[in-house]
Design a protein around this motif. Structure first.
Motif, PDB file in Angstrom:
ATOM      1  N   LEU A   1       0.819  -1.208   0.000  1.00  0.00           N
ATOM      2  CA  LEU A   1       0.000   0.000   0.000  1.00  0.00           C
ATOM      3  C   LEU A   1       0.858   1.265   0.000  1.00  0.00           C
ATOM      4  N   LYS A   2       2.076   1.165   0.529  1.00  0.00           N
ATOM      5  CA  LYS A   2       2.965   2.329   0.525  1.00  0.00           C
ATOM      6  C   LYS A   2       3.280   2.761  -0.903  1.00  0.00           C
ATOM      7  N   GLN A   3       3.529   1.801  -1.775  1.00  0.00           N
ATOM      8  CA  GLN A   3       3.830   2.133  -3.164  1.00  0.00           C
ATOM      9  C   GLN A   3       2.622   2.737  -3.863  1.00  0.00           C
ATOM     10  N   ILE A   4       1.420   2.224  -3.541  1.00  0.00           N
ATOM     11  CA  ILE A   4       0.205   2.773  -4.148  1.00  0.00           C
ATOM     12  C   ILE A   4       0.001   4.218  -3.714  1.00  0.00           C
ATOM     13  N   CYS A   5       0.162   4.474  -2.422  1.00  0.00           N
ATOM     14  CA  CYS A   5       0.029   5.844  -1.910  1.00  0.00           C
ATOM     15  C   CYS A   5       1.079   6.770  -2.525  1.00  0.00           C
ATOM     16  N   TYR A   6       2.288   6.258  -2.685  1.00  0.00           N
ATOM     17  CA  TYR A   6       3.373   7.048  -3.262  1.00  0.00           C
ATOM     18  C   TYR A   6       3.042   7.417  -4.710  1.00  0.00           C
ATOM     19  N   ALA A   7       2.552   6.451  -5.478  1.00  0.00           N
ATOM     20  CA  ALA A   7       2.185   6.717  -6.871  1.00  0.00           C
ATOM     21  C   ALA A   7       1.030   7.714  -6.949  1.00  0.00           C
TER      22      ALA A   7
END
Length: 253
Positions: free
Chosen positions: A77-83
């Motif tokens: 989820l961190k990568q999704i939020c970052y994107a």
């Protein structure tokens, strides 16, 4: 504006989101918003669970069409939020196209280390028995089993074992570990609590949730594909545990 760079950046953002567990409609909306900043006549985006297609066209430029296949999928989820944050900052004009591309490339290099992944799995396995009515003895047994289960998950991913065989192997190990610990430990442990705890890192909860959300949003292809993926994972887990209990139950009982 460099339209090819815009397309590359949008596709990379979409790939980052899709490969880390985002729903198809969220990826489609994000990529569309990024491409729409060019204010061209035609902007089309189509996303399914295993890839995406995007086109931008205008009388003033040559048509640019990209097809991107996404082969690996996980949950981060961190990568999704970052994107999502990159998309919002770029669409609102806070960062330039070049800066957005640099941030995307930087984010693509962020992955959990082996120690972080194993620690996370170990914490899940150790504490989960309390949520299903287990005892602290079950937590202790799960901690021991979790060390082996976390190691098995890491190494099956490292050697790129087929996902179904990975689930089958790790869940078989979970059943075998319960039988072994139940025989050698000086205190009683509950079968359901320990085995469920050991297989929790494998359970496709995000896939099931995304299957429902994609279906409700009208993305029936992605919804059906994710539902099948979740079913196959659940089948592998169930087979692995069942085979281990049937094969080793009599030996280690």
């Amino acid at each position: 504006m460099n339209y090819q760079l815009l397309m590359d950046m949008a596709i990379n953002v979409g790939e980052m989101m899709l490969s880390h567990g985002a729903e198809a409609h969220r990826v489609e909306d994000t990529v569309y918003r990024i491409l729409k900043t060019a204010n061209l006549q035609t902007t089309e985006v189509f996303v399914i669970m295993t890839g995406m297609f995007a086109t931008i066209s205008d009388p003033s430029i040559d048509t640019i069409t990209v097809t991107k296949r996404v082969r690996s999928r996980g949950n981060n989820l961190k990568q999704i939020c970052y994107a999502n944050e990159i998309s919002r900052q770029f669409c609102d004009g806070w960062i330039t196209l070049e800066e957005a591309m640099e941030l995307v490339e930087m984010g693509c290099r962020w992955e959990y280390t082996m120690s972080m992944s194993m620690l996370g799995n170990l914490l899940i396995v150790t504490t989960f028995p309390l949520l299903v009515g287990g005892t602290f003895y079950d937590c202790a047994a799960s901690f021991i089993a979790g060390i082996f289960v976390s190691s098995a998950i890491f190494w099956t991913q490292k050697i790129q074992m087929h996902p179904f065989m990975k689930d089958l192997t790790v869940s078989f190990l979970a059943g075998a570990l319960y039988l072994t610990l139940n025989k050698i430990l000086p205190f009683a442990i509950h079968q359901d609590a320990v085995i469920i705890a050991c297989i929790m890192p494998l359970v496709p909860g995000v896939a099931i949730t995304n299957a429902i959300r994609d279906t409700l949003n009208g993305d029936y292809v992605s919804g059906a594909a994710r539902a099948v993926e979740a079913f196959i994972k659940a089948l592998g887990i169930a087979l692995g545990v069942g085979i281990s209990l049937m094969m080793l139950g009599g030996i280690l009982a």
